[in-house]
Design a protein around this motif. Structure first.
Motif, PDB file in Angstrom:
ATOM      1  N   LEU A   2       4.311  -0.684   3.504  1.00  0.00           N
ATOM      2  CA  LEU A   2       2.958  -0.135   3.563  1.00  0.00           C
ATOM      3  C   LEU A   2       2.540   0.041   5.024  1.00  0.00           C
ATOM      4  CD1 LEU A   2       0.358   0.495   1.804  1.00  0.00           C
ATOM      5  CD2 LEU A   2      -0.438  -1.746   2.572  1.00  0.00           C
ATOM      6  N   CYS A   5      -3.742   1.580   4.300  1.00  0.00           N
ATOM      7  CA  CYS A   5      -4.391   1.794   3.007  1.00  0.00           C
ATOM      8  C   CYS A   5      -5.885   1.761   3.270  1.00  0.00           C
ATOM      9  CB  CYS A   5      -3.965   0.715   2.015  1.00  0.00           C
ATOM     10  SG  CYS A   5      -4.792   0.866   0.421  1.00  0.00           S
ATOM     11  N   VAL A  19      -4.210  -3.305  -1.458  1.00  0.00           N
ATOM     12  CA  VAL A  19      -3.635  -2.397  -2.444  1.00  0.00           C
ATOM     13  C   VAL A  19      -4.218  -2.644  -3.835  1.00  0.00           C
ATOM     14  CG1 VAL A  19      -1.494  -1.839  -3.642  1.00  0.00           C
ATOM     15  CG2 VAL A  19      -1.500  -2.071  -1.153  1.00  0.00           C
ATOM     16  N   ILE A  22      -7.317  -0.645  -4.924  1.00  0.00           N
ATOM     17  CA  ILE A  22      -7.279   0.821  -4.948  1.00  0.00           C
ATOM     18  C   ILE A  22      -7.924   1.363  -6.210  1.00  0.00           C
ATOM     19  CG2 ILE A  22      -5.730   2.796  -5.190  1.00  0.00           C
ATOM     20  CD1 ILE A  22      -3.807   1.391  -3.258  1.00  0.00           C
ATOM     21  N   VAL A  35      -3.378   6.308   1.282  1.00  0.00           N
ATOM     22  CA  VAL A  35      -2.348   5.290   1.482  1.00  0.00           C
ATOM     23  C   VAL A  35      -1.117   5.940   2.104  1.00  0.00           C
ATOM     24  CG1 VAL A  35      -0.916   3.557   0.351  1.00  0.00           C
ATOM     25  CG2 VAL A  35      -3.186   4.110  -0.553  1.00  0.00           C
ATOM     26  N   TYR A 105      -7.602  10.459  -4.224  1.00  0.00           N
ATOM     27  CA  TYR A 105      -6.587   9.712  -3.468  1.00  0.00           C
ATOM     28  C   TYR A 105      -5.565  10.638  -2.830  1.00  0.00           C
ATOM     29  CZ  TYR A 105      -3.512  10.338  -7.548  1.00  0.00           C
ATOM     30  OH  TYR A 105      -2.759  10.868  -8.555  1.00  0.00           O
ATOM     31  N   LEU A 107      -1.603   9.805  -1.440  1.00  0.00           N
ATOM     32  CA  LEU A 107      -0.566   8.807  -1.193  1.00  0.00           C
ATOM     33  C   LEU A 107       0.615   9.532  -0.573  1.00  0.00           C
ATOM     34  CD1 LEU A 107       1.054   6.194  -1.480  1.00  0.00           C
ATOM     35  CD2 LEU A 107       1.509   6.825  -3.864  1.00  0.00           C
TER      36      LEU A 107
END
Lengths: 321, 321, 321, 321, 321
Positions: A2, A5, A19, A22, A35, A105, A107
């Motif tokens: 990671l 975030c 996390v 989220i 993220v 979101y 990612l």
């Protein structure tokens, strides 16, 4: 692994969040979570899938890696695969950036890439008037960063081509030229495989029916598409020039060989004539009056020299020597 | 030859059933029958046609074999022809898998293939949450298996190409290279003929108007299409590289020949000069004072040696030797 | 650098206005402002953006320059990028003309171009019956000027090609030909990159859904498109001919070489025969009766001459000499 | 020449009818007339035109012959031109089959073809359950027969290609190979011109808007189209292989020549060295001590032999000999 | 220059009318005026523009000439540009025919053409049942005449190609072949530039949305399009064959050269061996017993002859001689 975030609301950074939270944040109004992962493990991807509710097939693709560049719709979300192309020690290194994006979101996970995308986040956070457009803008910013990094690669390949072109009419460099052209072709093909499918995929974000999530940022993606067009045109142009250069190089080999052959023919003729003549006076006939002449020897040498000289002059004039 | 004949309901295996009862089972709600044949005879196909009510033209195609990959709609059912490509003893073996699929049955028959599809059935039965999607999922699973088996073939061809590429600038290997490139091209063409028409056909299951039977599994077929795209791109890339390699190989032949010619020219010149000179002193003139000199002989040899040495030096410097 | 800033109403020039008043004038009915910049600075562009309300992405493109030719819609306005191609000292110089056009303004800025567009303004002002059609007509006039300047470039390239073609079957000019063909190909590619994307872009102003601003001037843009088609066809034709000419040139090299080889073979044979014969009579056997003959020497020379003459005649007849 | 003129009703043959009664029969319900002509004269076509009410342009095309394969709609009727391709004495013979088809008639006329279509009629009459579909089925049956006859031609061309391929790496066969490849290319082009336009035309009977007359037999025409696809793919594959084979053949010529050149160079070097050496001992210097040595002669020959042997060994090792 | 100016009503010629009355006649019901110009001056075109009310841009195109073939709609009228291609003294001559056509007029003007179109008018007037279809039929008749004149040109080019093909495997004709192929390619390109754009343009008169004026004559234009297709296919086929022929010709050059090289190598070897051998017996060693033998000389000659003969036999057998 990671990297980051962070939750954003109305274009402004709220804060880094763990996390596990989220799934809470992505419920909130006008809020989205961004993220960033690097070389994500299966476990990390599984966790993300649970938090964001990602589609099985998309996660599977991200896990396997080595996908071709593409943008796929899964319901209201998008899944994008892009290739990064970097010069590392003179060799092209192809990495992969996978982006999952929906209303609330973004990612991104990058694999086998050298340079990261922290700069993209920094720039976005500095421009809240842009970031307020939400996750689609972040998606654009990431894609723009990937595409912008193609330009120096194209320039490097064009420079390499120009260097070869300067050598292409130089005698004796054909073997090196052909090796470099072949190598260059290989590199261009690598870049082409990153650019062409992405160009095709981005078209779906710009014209015709556009996924709702990018509807307001269409102009931005048209801009990216435009950059990709330019890169793609340059690539095709390099490829076309390489083809011509290989042909021209072969012509130069033939022309050089032809000139060598002519020179060989000319010198062979001159010495063959000399050898035949001196052979005549080496014959053992009893009655060869010139052999007894006082100046027979220098005269004979003179005759041979005159004939050879005349031949030399003729060959010189006709460009064989 | 009948391999398997099993009825499934709501994703779970009911049991193996005799062929005669197929027509009963396919009437049941949420139930479908999955039959696998191998090198089916005309009689077997006829029986299946009666039980499932298959279309004449489709059955005829399956009987004849040697169809091109395709997916055809016959009313509510689909008929798919796929090619398997396997490496058997270094040679590509092309087999055929024909699939008839409708709401409540899947009938597959494979011909001239080495490896079977029992693994597909096993995997499907282990994942009832997927299998509950019915016959379309089985169809996808079969197609996915066929397509996945193209990857190792592509890798093998790419490896072969890389091996040739390592030899391409090696002197004296051009004859072997050209033979291997030609052979590789032949194999790539075989694979291309399996992949390209299937890629085109699968597009009809994914975009635009989709046959109702695969409407819920569109994403899966998009995934298969994506794999086919990747394979197809690799194939095109290999083909393109082969073309360039053939051209480059020809250039290398010419360059090598040119170098040989230069070396020949150089040595011929050196010895021609020597021969002409010693010929001079072999002439029979009476008045050749140097013949009487005490050191005439070694001096003459020295002169010839010096001249030849100088030529050797010049040729060496200009790269001809 | 500001070149001009003029307001027009109903096809007639009102007067030159200061930049600051632009935003007032573009509010007026049936009035439009036509501004011309040259190598505009960032500050100038910023000012224009404020006055005209231009889109961020378009202004950014104009600032960066080096865009590919394109026409983009931003709401009711258009942003066009065109390349100028000029011959300066025998080399092609590519400049850029960016045009922002909406109902009531035209803003053009040119970079790296030699020749300006003052003539276009003059011609427009002389034809008020055309100018009354508003900013779209000005846009057309600018584009028409850019495209018309491609024609002399195409003609120059065609002339160069014809000059090379006249040399292509001339012996000994292959090296020069191939260099000139390669150089010509490079130039044609430059022009192609200016023309082809513009041709594609103009299509959007002529067929299918047309931006409202050019709806009444569609026929004009079709005319421009037609010119571009003609230029593009000429370019493709030149490219195709260059490819063929490179191939033909290579053939001519091979044919020339082949003829040289034949001539070499012929002369080598003639002198090799002479050398072998005179070598025979140079042998030191005791019993060689002809050596004692009175006319042995001239007869031997005669024999050699006859044989060589016969060979010469044979080679001449078969075209080797 | 009239071959046949038969009326059918509900899939069954009524009887042969005189040409004059055609116009009566085509009025009847569920009845159609199937007429076959061979090398029809203008008068015959005129008569048919009157009986069937054919369109002027279609009749004109049939009269002139030498049309490209096509399918045209004239109101409710179709006019199809197909090419037959037959092997006659090793040469491809192209004939033409023109078909006029409407709800209640089929008129076919064949020109310059060797084999007729009586078998098609026989087969149709044996299958009344198919023939009941009316004139469209007859149309399909004729087209299917034409297309099926392409297969043996394709196979013959593929066999010819394989025969050439077996020779392609054989030394000394390049001249024959290139002639055969050129000839094969010519034949493939002939077949291509029959197949490709028909493939395109048949597409109009299968997808999108289909002429009403073939609406119920769409699946049959899709089958024909599928056969044409397969043939077309084979043709393209042969063409592609021929191109590669021509290139490879040229490479083989160059490689062979290169090897010949090396061998020439090697032997020339060996003998040039020998000649130069024996020339040395043929010089007439007075003071050459080795000339008086008892074993001077055999030693000198030994030296020459050793040097030449060493050269031979070196050339052998490096693969030149 | 005015050729003709005639008014027609209901398919019948009314009479020749003066240019000034055109505007009256084109008001009448079911009446149309057909004007033919040749190398029209600006003044003539201006007059026509006034009488017929032609569009500025179309008239401008007609004035400038040298347009690409096209068909453009201006409101209810059409403007067509077609190229005539004629063989004049073995060289292709490209002319231009511009046609303005609307409901009640046809205006054609031809430039740089040799043969006129009086025959078209004569034929039309003889067929009032066709001419009754009005100006669109005249337009078709003109286009049909232009297109029909392409056929003999195609045939001439095909004949030229066949003549070259007969020479392509003949030794020593490669230089002439390549020149003729290049020249043929040039001519084919000229024809292609006349045919391909017209083919594309005619498509707009036949399929999809058709201009109302030609709605009733669609089938005729489909016929013209069909002819153009056929011509275009022939052209592409010639072009393709030329490409292959150039490649094959290059192969033949290489094969010929290779054979010459082998023969050179063989003869060089034979004479080099002879020279080396006679050189041996020309050495001046004192102790060379064979020199004193009575039959030493003939034996030595015999040995040389046997060796050379053996070499000759070997080379003959292996095909080098």
């Amino acid at each position: 692994m990671l990297i980051n975030c962070v939750a954003y609301q109305e274009g402004k950074k709220l804060n880094s969040i763990p996390v596990e939270e989220i799934s809470d944040y992505i419920q909130k109004e006008a809020c989205f979570v961004w993220v960033a992962l690097k070389d994500a493990t299966t476990a990390e991807l599984k966790q993300m899938q649970d938090e964001f509710g990602l589609h099985d097939l998309a996660v599977e693709d991200a896990q396997q890696g080595h996908q071709r560049p593409k943008i796929e719709e899964y319901g209201d979300s998008l899944f994008a695969v892009m290739h990064t192309v970097e010069f590392i020690d003179g060799e092209l290194n192809v990495g992969e950036v996978d982006v999952f994006v929906a209303e609330n979101y973004v990612l991104s996970t990058r694999n086998r890439t050298h340079e990261g995308f922290l700069g993209v986040r920094a720039r976005c956070e500095k421009e809240p008037h842009h970031l307020v457009q939400g996750s689609a803008f972040v998606f654009y910013a990431l894609m723009d960063a990937v595409v912008d990094r193609y330009f120096p690669v194209v320039v490097a390949l064009e420079t390499e081509l120009e260097t070869i072109e300067e050598q292409i009419f130089t005698k004796g460099s054909q073997r090196a030229n052909i090796e470099r052209l072949y190598e260059l072709k290989r590199k261009v093909t690598i870049l082409k495989h990153a650019v062409a499918p992405l160009l095709e995929a981005v078209g779906k974000l710009e014209g015709g029916r556009v996924p709702p999530i990018v509807a307001n940022t269409k102009d931005y993606f048209r801009d990216v598409q435009d950059h990709l067009y330019r890169i793609n045109t340059s690539i095709d142009s390099i490829r076309d020039t390489i083809s011509t250069a290989i042909q021209v190089n072969l012509s130069m080999v033939s022309i050089d060989e032809s000139e060598v052959n002519k020179r060989l023919a000319a010198w062979a003729a001159i010495f063959a004539v000399a050898t035949a003549f001196v052979g005549v006076w080496g014959m053992n006939f009893e009655h060869m009056p010139e052999l007894q002449w006082k100046y027979g020897y220098p005269v004979s040498l003179g005759i041979v020299a005159v004939i050879c000289g005349y031949l030399y002059y003729r060959f010189k004039k006709s460009g064989w020597l």
